[in-house]
Design a protein around this motif. Structure first.
Motif, PDB file in Angstrom:
ATOM      1  N   GLU A 177       0.840  -1.189   0.000  1.00 15.32           N
ATOM      2  CA  GLU A 177       0.000   0.000   0.000  1.00 15.32           C
ATOM      3  C   GLU A 177       0.884   1.251   0.000  1.00 15.32           C
ATOM      4  O   GLU A 177       2.001   1.244   0.526  1.00 15.32           O
ATOM      5  CB  GLU A 177      -0.902  -0.002   1.238  1.00 15.32           C
ATOM      6  CG  GLU A 177      -1.932  -1.117   1.201  1.00 15.32           C
ATOM      7  CD  GLU A 177      -2.743  -1.184   2.478  1.00 15.32           C
ATOM      8  OE1 GLU A 177      -2.119  -1.061   3.554  1.00 15.32           O
ATOM      9  OE2 GLU A 177      -3.956  -1.367   2.401  1.00 15.32           O
ATOM     10  N   GLY A 184     -11.000  18.330  -1.511  1.00 18.90           N
ATOM     11  CA  GLY A 184     -11.328  16.973  -1.093  1.00 18.90           C
ATOM     12  C   GLY A 184     -10.466  15.906  -1.724  1.00 18.90           C
ATOM     13  O   GLY A 184     -10.664  14.715  -1.475  1.00 18.90           O
ATOM     14  N   GLU A 185      -9.476  16.309  -2.515  1.00 11.51           N
ATOM     15  CA  GLU A 185      -8.611  15.334  -3.164  1.00 11.51           C
ATOM     16  C   GLU A 185      -7.652  14.684  -2.174  1.00 11.51           C
ATOM     17  O   GLU A 185      -7.348  13.488  -2.270  1.00 11.51           O
ATOM     18  CB  GLU A 185      -7.820  16.010  -4.284  1.00 11.51           C
ATOM     19  CG  GLU A 185      -6.921  15.060  -5.066  1.00 11.51           C
ATOM     20  CD  GLU A 185      -6.146  15.782  -6.151  1.00 11.51           C
ATOM     21  OE1 GLU A 185      -5.218  15.189  -6.711  1.00 11.51           O
ATOM     22  OE2 GLU A 185      -6.478  16.956  -6.444  1.00 11.51           O
ATOM     23  N   PRO A 217      -4.571  10.323  -0.484  1.00  5.98           N
ATOM     24  CA  PRO A 217      -5.756  10.531  -1.328  1.00  5.98           C
ATOM     25  C   PRO A 217      -7.028  10.229  -0.538  1.00  5.98           C
ATOM     26  O   PRO A 217      -7.061   9.291   0.267  1.00  5.98           O
ATOM     27  CB  PRO A 217      -5.551   9.529  -2.465  1.00  5.98           C
ATOM     28  CG  PRO A 217      -4.076   9.278  -2.500  1.00  5.98           C
ATOM     29  CD  PRO A 217      -3.616   9.376  -1.075  1.00  5.98           C
ATOM     30  N   ALA A 218      -8.058  11.006  -0.764  1.00  2.88           N
ATOM     31  CA  ALA A 218      -9.284  10.872   0.028  1.00  2.88           C
ATOM     32  C   ALA A 218      -9.939   9.517  -0.140  1.00  2.88           C
ATOM     33  O   ALA A 218     -10.693   9.088   0.740  1.00  2.88           O
ATOM     34  CB  ALA A 218     -10.269  11.979  -0.350  1.00  2.88           C
ATOM     35  N   ASP A 219      -9.676   8.821  -1.254  1.00  2.00           N
ATOM     36  CA  ASP A 219     -10.306   7.524  -1.481  1.00  2.00           C
ATOM     37  C   ASP A 219      -9.472   6.351  -0.986  1.00  2.00           C
ATOM     38  O   ASP A 219      -9.794   5.194  -1.263  1.00  2.00           O
ATOM     39  CB  ASP A 219     -10.620   7.338  -2.969  1.00  2.00           C
ATOM     40  CG  ASP A 219      -9.366   7.398  -3.852  1.00  2.00           C
ATOM     41  OD1 ASP A 219      -8.273   7.672  -3.307  1.00  2.00           O
ATOM     42  OD2 ASP A 219      -9.496   7.176  -5.077  1.00  2.00           O
ATOM     43  N   ASP A 220      -8.404   6.614  -0.227  1.00  4.65           N
ATOM     44  CA  ASP A 220      -7.602   5.515   0.311  1.00  4.65           C
ATOM     45  C   ASP A 220      -8.462   4.705   1.276  1.00  4.65           C
ATOM     46  O   ASP A 220      -8.992   5.238   2.250  1.00  4.65           O
ATOM     47  CB  ASP A 220      -6.370   6.062   1.048  1.00  4.65           C
ATOM     48  CG  ASP A 220      -5.364   4.972   1.380  1.00  4.65           C
ATOM     49  OD1 ASP A 220      -5.742   4.031   2.109  1.00  4.65           O
ATOM     50  OD2 ASP A 220      -4.217   5.057   0.918  1.00  4.65           O
ATOM     51  N   PRO A 221      -8.637   3.398   1.041  1.00  2.54           N
ATOM     52  CA  PRO A 221      -9.553   2.595   1.879  1.00  2.54           C
ATOM     53  C   PRO A 221      -9.137   2.509   3.332  1.00  2.54           C
ATOM     54  O   PRO A 221      -9.966   2.231   4.200  1.00  2.54           O
ATOM     55  CB  PRO A 221      -9.529   1.219   1.201  1.00  2.54           C
ATOM     56  CG  PRO A 221      -8.255   1.182   0.421  1.00  2.54           C
ATOM     57  CD  PRO A 221      -8.036   2.586  -0.033  1.00  2.54           C
ATOM     58  N   THR A 233     -11.055   4.446   6.157  1.00  2.00           N
ATOM     59  CA  THR A 233     -12.381   4.048   6.633  1.00  2.00           C
ATOM     60  C   THR A 233     -12.313   3.155   7.862  1.00  2.00           C
ATOM     61  O   THR A 233     -13.340   2.861   8.465  1.00  2.00           O
ATOM     62  CB  THR A 233     -13.161   3.315   5.523  1.00  2.00           C
ATOM     63  OG1 THR A 233     -12.482   2.096   5.196  1.00  2.00           O
ATOM     64  CG2 THR A 233     -13.271   4.190   4.286  1.00  2.00           C
TER      65      THR A 233
END
Length: 302
Positions: free
Chosen positions: A3, A29-30, A41-45, A48
């Motif tokens: 990762e 939000g990037e 990055p905001a979408d890194d799992p 969560t």
């Protein structure tokens, strides 16, 4: 595939980024700030999951970092991969081998306490308190139930043995919080296979019920019926976590098939004259009703 690491501000600036660009990307939000001067990055799992996000804050650094300190307490538990149920993850914890100089901020806690060589190990190049010392520190500073969950998991995964626990408890016997740590770690049992089972053991203890046998094997004259989570004379108890039904699915089975198979298994256990009591996650918050069902089952099994 490995990762991606946290994007550290100092490295980004050295590569030609500017603070204004970082600020714009955060506002859009990037990018999401992780710890002090770290971004992802905001979408890194990993963002969560609370434990994974805490590990990222450790990687990015924290205001109270000291060169002579080691990662400790709940932060060490995260890096050891232990289940940190019920533990606060807002602060990164470190310990340095000094008598004074501890500090705490909203995002970091620097502890001071003696550190023996046996108390320190390395994970991915970072100095971290060893599993036994991590459990002792959490036992001194956090709740009984949270400590039992951690210690059960560590013993079950064979990350340490009872002798290591005894040694660390002896070294910390005069420290603040040592008695509750000794009680929690003395109650730990590596036969417990999940957070739910560990919490159930604590609930059973607090309800004043008899101590159960764990992972008891049920056999009939014609077949082995499997293991149950908890057993008393004439009574078995099962913590009914959802994961149980998906964990042992055979090829081609779905969750409904597993639930049906579990129902058939329970019927066969009852056919052997055993009374079965089940409970679920929500019952662990208010265990009184389950405790009464168990008491009625004990009385009927006499």
């Amino acid at each position: 595939m490995d990762e991606p690491h946290v994007l550290l501000r100092a490295r980004l600036l050295a590569e030609g980024w500017s603070d204004a660009e970082l600020r714009r990307r955060r506002q859009s939000g990037e990018l999401v700030a992780v710890g002090r001067g770290g971004y992802l990055p905001a979408d890194d799992p990993r963002l969560t999951t609370a434990a994974a996000a805490h590990a990222l804050r450790i990687e990015s650094g924290e205001p109270l970092r000291a060169d002579d300190s080691v990662i400790s307490h709940v932060s060490a538990a995260v890096l050891h991969g232990l289940p940190v149920w019920g533990l606060p993850l807002g602060r990164v914890h470190r310990t340095r081998d000094r008598r004074t100089g501890g500090r705490r901020t909203p995002t970091a806690h620097l502890h001071t306490a003696p550190l023996d060589a046996e108390d320190v190990t390395s994970i991915d190049g970072r100095l971290v308190t060893a599993v036994a010392r991590t459990l002792a520190d959490i036992g001194r500073t956090e709740g009984f139930e949270q400590t039992v969950v951690l210690a059960d998991a560590a013993l079950h995964r064979r990350l340490l043995d009872a002798a290591a626990l005894r040694r660390v408890l002896a070294r910390t016997s005069g420290w603040r919080g040592a008695p509750p740590a000794r009680r929690a770690l003395g109650f730990a049992d590596g036969r417990s296979e999940s957070v739910g089972e560990s919490r159930s053991r604590v609930a059973i203890l607090r309800a004043g019920l008899p101590v159960p046998d764990l992972q008891w094997e049920v056999s009939a004259s014609h077949a082995w019926l499997g293991r149950v989570d908890f057993a008393w004379p004439g009574v078995v108890g099962e913590f009914d976590g959802r994961v149980k039904y998906g964990k042992y699915l055979r090829p081609g089975q779905d969750a409904g098939d597993a639930v049906f198979a579990e129902k058939q298994r329970e019927d066969r256990i009852r056919d052997e004259g055993l009374r079965v009591v089940r409970w679920v996650w929500d019952d662990l918050r208010w265990f009184g009703e389950v405790a009464e069902r168990l008491r009625r089952a004990f009385a009927a099994a006499r």
